[in-house]
Enzyme design. Structure first.
Site, PDB file in Angstrom:
ATOM      1  N   SER A  80       0.845  -1.198   0.000  1.00 58.67           N
ATOM      2  CA  SER A  80       0.000   0.000   0.000  1.00 58.67           C
ATOM      3  C   SER A  80       0.875   1.239   0.000  1.00 58.67           C
ATOM      4  O   SER A  80       1.669   1.461   0.919  1.00 58.67           O
ATOM      5  CB  SER A  80      -0.895   0.006   1.239  1.00 58.67           C
ATOM      6  OG  SER A  80      -1.376   1.324   1.454  1.00 58.67           O
ATOM      7  N   HIS A  82      -0.866  -1.213  -4.496  1.00 60.67           N
ATOM      8  CA  HIS A  82      -2.189  -0.934  -3.915  1.00 60.67           C
ATOM      9  C   HIS A  82      -2.325   0.576  -3.679  1.00 60.67           C
ATOM     10  O   HIS A  82      -1.515   1.178  -2.977  1.00 60.67           O
ATOM     11  CB  HIS A  82      -2.314  -1.712  -2.601  1.00 60.67           C
ATOM     12  CG  HIS A  82      -3.657  -1.649  -1.958  1.00 60.67           C
ATOM     13  ND1 HIS A  82      -4.732  -2.411  -2.385  1.00 60.67           N
ATOM     14  CD2 HIS A  82      -4.107  -0.933  -0.894  1.00 60.67           C
ATOM     15  CE1 HIS A  82      -5.782  -2.167  -1.604  1.00 60.67           C
ATOM     16  NE2 HIS A  82      -5.427  -1.269  -0.693  1.00 60.67           N
ATOM     17  N   ASP A 134      -4.657   3.464  -2.194  1.00 59.96           N
ATOM     18  CA  ASP A 134      -5.766   3.705  -1.266  1.00 59.96           C
ATOM     19  C   ASP A 134      -6.371   5.081  -1.497  1.00 59.96           C
ATOM     20  O   ASP A 134      -5.744   6.095  -1.207  1.00 59.96           O
ATOM     21  CB  ASP A 134      -5.259   3.595   0.176  1.00 59.96           C
ATOM     22  CG  ASP A 134      -5.073   2.152   0.601  1.00 59.96           C
ATOM     23  OD1 ASP A 134      -6.037   1.370   0.443  1.00 59.96           O
ATOM     24  OD2 ASP A 134      -3.976   1.798   1.072  1.00 59.96           O
ATOM     25  N   MET A 152      -9.202   7.729  -0.522  1.00 65.68           N
ATOM     26  CA  MET A 152     -10.136   8.076   0.564  1.00 65.68           C
ATOM     27  C   MET A 152     -10.686   9.476   0.330  1.00 65.68           C
ATOM     28  O   MET A 152      -9.963  10.352  -0.146  1.00 65.68           O
ATOM     29  CB  MET A 152      -9.402   8.035   1.913  1.00 65.68           C
ATOM     30  CG  MET A 152      -8.707   6.712   2.184  1.00 65.68           C
ATOM     31  SD  MET A 152      -8.042   6.634   3.855  1.00 65.68           S
ATOM     32  CE  MET A 152      -7.073   5.122   3.760  1.00 65.68           C
ATOM     33  N   HIS A 205      -8.115   0.815  -4.536  1.00 64.26           N
ATOM     34  CA  HIS A 205      -9.090   0.535  -3.474  1.00 64.26           C
ATOM     35  C   HIS A 205      -9.848   1.832  -3.193  1.00 64.26           C
ATOM     36  O   HIS A 205      -9.299   2.756  -2.587  1.00 64.26           O
ATOM     37  CB  HIS A 205      -8.309   0.043  -2.240  1.00 64.26           C
ATOM     38  CG  HIS A 205      -9.147  -0.216  -1.028  1.00 64.26           C
ATOM     39  ND1 HIS A 205      -8.605  -0.415   0.220  1.00 64.26           N
ATOM     40  CD2 HIS A 205     -10.496  -0.317  -0.867  1.00 64.26           C
ATOM     41  CE1 HIS A 205      -9.566  -0.628   1.099  1.00 64.26           C
ATOM     42  NE2 HIS A 205     -10.728  -0.562   0.467  1.00 64.26           N
ATOM     43  N   MET A 261     -12.212   3.929  -1.279  1.00 70.06           N
ATOM     44  CA  MET A 261     -12.935   4.126  -0.022  1.00 70.06           C
ATOM     45  C   MET A 261     -13.649   5.471  -0.128  1.00 70.06           C
ATOM     46  O   MET A 261     -13.338   6.431   0.589  1.00 70.06           O
ATOM     47  CB  MET A 261     -11.957   4.088   1.156  1.00 70.06           C
ATOM     48  CG  MET A 261     -11.436   2.691   1.447  1.00 70.06           C
ATOM     49  SD  MET A 261      -9.926   2.703   2.430  1.00 70.06           S
ATOM     50  CE  MET A 261      -8.719   2.927   1.122  1.00 70.06           C
ATOM     51  N   MET A 279     -11.716  -6.524   4.724  1.00 76.31           N
ATOM     52  CA  MET A 279     -10.946  -5.549   5.511  1.00 76.31           C
ATOM     53  C   MET A 279     -10.630  -6.147   6.884  1.00 76.31           C
ATOM     54  O   MET A 279     -11.524  -6.635   7.574  1.00 76.31           O
ATOM     55  CB  MET A 279     -11.733  -4.240   5.689  1.00 76.31           C
ATOM     56  CG  MET A 279     -11.879  -3.393   4.428  1.00 76.31           C
ATOM     57  SD  MET A 279     -10.313  -2.930   3.623  1.00 76.31           S
ATOM     58  CE  MET A 279      -9.486  -2.013   4.921  1.00 76.31           C
ATOM     59  N   ASP A 333      -6.569  -6.646   3.961  1.00 74.55           N
ATOM     60  CA  ASP A 333      -5.980  -5.304   3.988  1.00 74.55           C
ATOM     61  C   ASP A 333      -6.117  -4.739   5.391  1.00 74.55           C
ATOM     62  O   ASP A 333      -7.235  -4.562   5.885  1.00 74.55           O
ATOM     63  CB  ASP A 333      -6.731  -4.447   2.964  1.00 74.55           C
ATOM     64  CG  ASP A 333      -6.152  -3.050   2.801  1.00 74.55           C
ATOM     65  OD1 ASP A 333      -5.126  -2.746   3.421  1.00 74.55           O
ATOM     66  OD2 ASP A 333      -6.754  -2.273   2.036  1.00 74.55           O
TER      67      ASP A 333
HETATM   68  C1  DX5 Z   1      -6.675   1.121   5.255  1.00 72.69           C
HETATM   69  C2  DX5 Z   1      -6.085   0.937   3.876  1.00 72.69           C
HETATM   70  C3  DX5 Z   1      -4.913   0.057   3.889  1.00 72.69           C
HETATM   71  C4  DX5 Z   1      -3.744   0.540   4.692  1.00 72.69           C
HETATM   72  C5  DX5 Z   1      -2.993  -0.661   5.185  1.00 72.69           C
HETATM   73  O1  DX5 Z   1      -7.797   1.889   5.168  1.00 72.69           O
HETATM   74  O2  DX5 Z   1      -7.042   0.387   3.009  1.00 72.69           O
HETATM   75  O3  DX5 Z   1      -4.516  -0.321   2.571  1.00 72.69           O
HETATM   76  O4  DX5 Z   1      -2.893   1.372   3.984  1.00 72.69           O
HETATM   77  O5  DX5 Z   1      -1.993  -0.225   6.035  1.00 72.69           O
HETATM   78  P1  DX5 Z   1      -1.257  -1.188   7.072  1.00 72.69           P
HETATM   79  O6  DX5 Z   1      -0.701  -2.335   6.281  1.00 72.69           O
HETATM   80  O7  DX5 Z   1      -0.197  -0.308   7.646  1.00 72.69           O
HETATM   81  O8  DX5 Z   1      -2.292  -1.624   8.058  1.00 72.69           O
HETATM   82 ZN    ZN Z   2      -6.438  -0.522   1.019  1.00 71.72          ZN
END
Ligand code: DX5
Ligand code: ZN
Length: 224
Positions: free
Chosen positions: A9, A34, A36, A38, A67, A69, A138, A178
């Site tokens: 990620s 990956h 992320d 948000m 991903h 979110m 998740m 994840d």
């Molecule tokens: C959380 C994200 C993850 C996050 C994982 O909302 O979707 O992808 O970056 O981070 P770690 O591996 O540090 O838990």
């Molecule tokens: Zn993620």
């Protein structure tokens, strides 16, 4: 579908040097990158969008695993496809018309996935598993990197695997996990059926960096 894939990620990378960090992960044996995304609405945090995705596309040749979110992801799918996403995962919780959104992703030529939050039951996926290539379970509440792994997650991965077996989709659909994935937790989720590990802090926050962390994670996860 037992080959284990590792998807670092980028959220945990040095954000000032994202291209370099993505190349580092690729050279260290990452299978996917990956991304992320948000929106400050579905989850409290704000992160990367299509522009950063495009920059990552230019930096690396491995698949970009996006991903989302975000609320109403259907509004931005085309932009992420245009930016170079290879796979797009949306949250079940954000899509009252989940089947339509999954089809939109598929029709755009990208591989669709569906994610569920820790409190969302596996059973809510039963009618969609025939249409997706990936289920993301998740293992933390989405929003931030570096959170602790939720302990009952391996059982939930196991129930997801069971649902895929019952639906005849076991060979076609990957189970991704994840959040809080590292050398301690990886073997537990892999044993339960996970075939794609997302890891942020365990890869970019590791002392030896991705070069050491990715092979270590793969070794810890076992033969799969
Ligand atoms: C959380 C994200 C993850 C996050 C994982 O909302 O979707 O992808 O970056 O981070 P770690 O591996 O540090 O838990
Ligand atoms: Zn993620």
């Amino acid at each position: 579908m037992s080959e284990l894939l590792i998807a670092p990620s980028m959220l945990a990378a040095d954000l000032g040097q994202l291209s370099r960090e993505a190349r580092l992960a690729e050279d260290a044996g990452a299978d996917w990158i990956h991304v992320d995304v948000m929106d400050g609405q579905f989850v409290p945090n704000l992160t990367m969008g299509p522009g950063v995705t495009r920059a990552l596309r230019a930096a690396t040749s491995i698949p970009l695993d996006v991903h989302l979110m975000i609320e109403t992801p259907e509004r931005l799918i085309d932009e992420f496809v245009d930016a170079g996403a290879d796979r797009i995962t949306v949250h079940q919780e954000t899509c009252p018309h989940l089947h339509r959104v999954v089809q939109q992703i598929r029709d755009a030529g990208v591989s669709p996935g569906v994610a569920i939050n820790p409190a969302t039951p596996v059973e809510s996926l039963r009618e969609i598993v025939s249409f997706v290539d990936l289920i993301l379970v998740m293992t933390v509440n989405p929003g931030f990197g570096g959170q602790p792994f939720i302990p009952n997650s391996p059982q939930k991965v196991g129930r997801t695997h069971q649902l895929l077996v019952e639906s005849g989709r076991e060979a076609k659909v990957r189970i991704q996990v994840d959040g809080g994935i590292g050398v301690e937790t990886a073997p537990r989720v892999v044993e339960a059926g996970a075939t794609v590990l997302v890891a942020g802090s365990a890869v970019f926050g590791a002392e030896g960096g991705p070069n050491q962390a990715i092979p270590q994670l793969r070794a810890a996860a076992g033969p799969g």
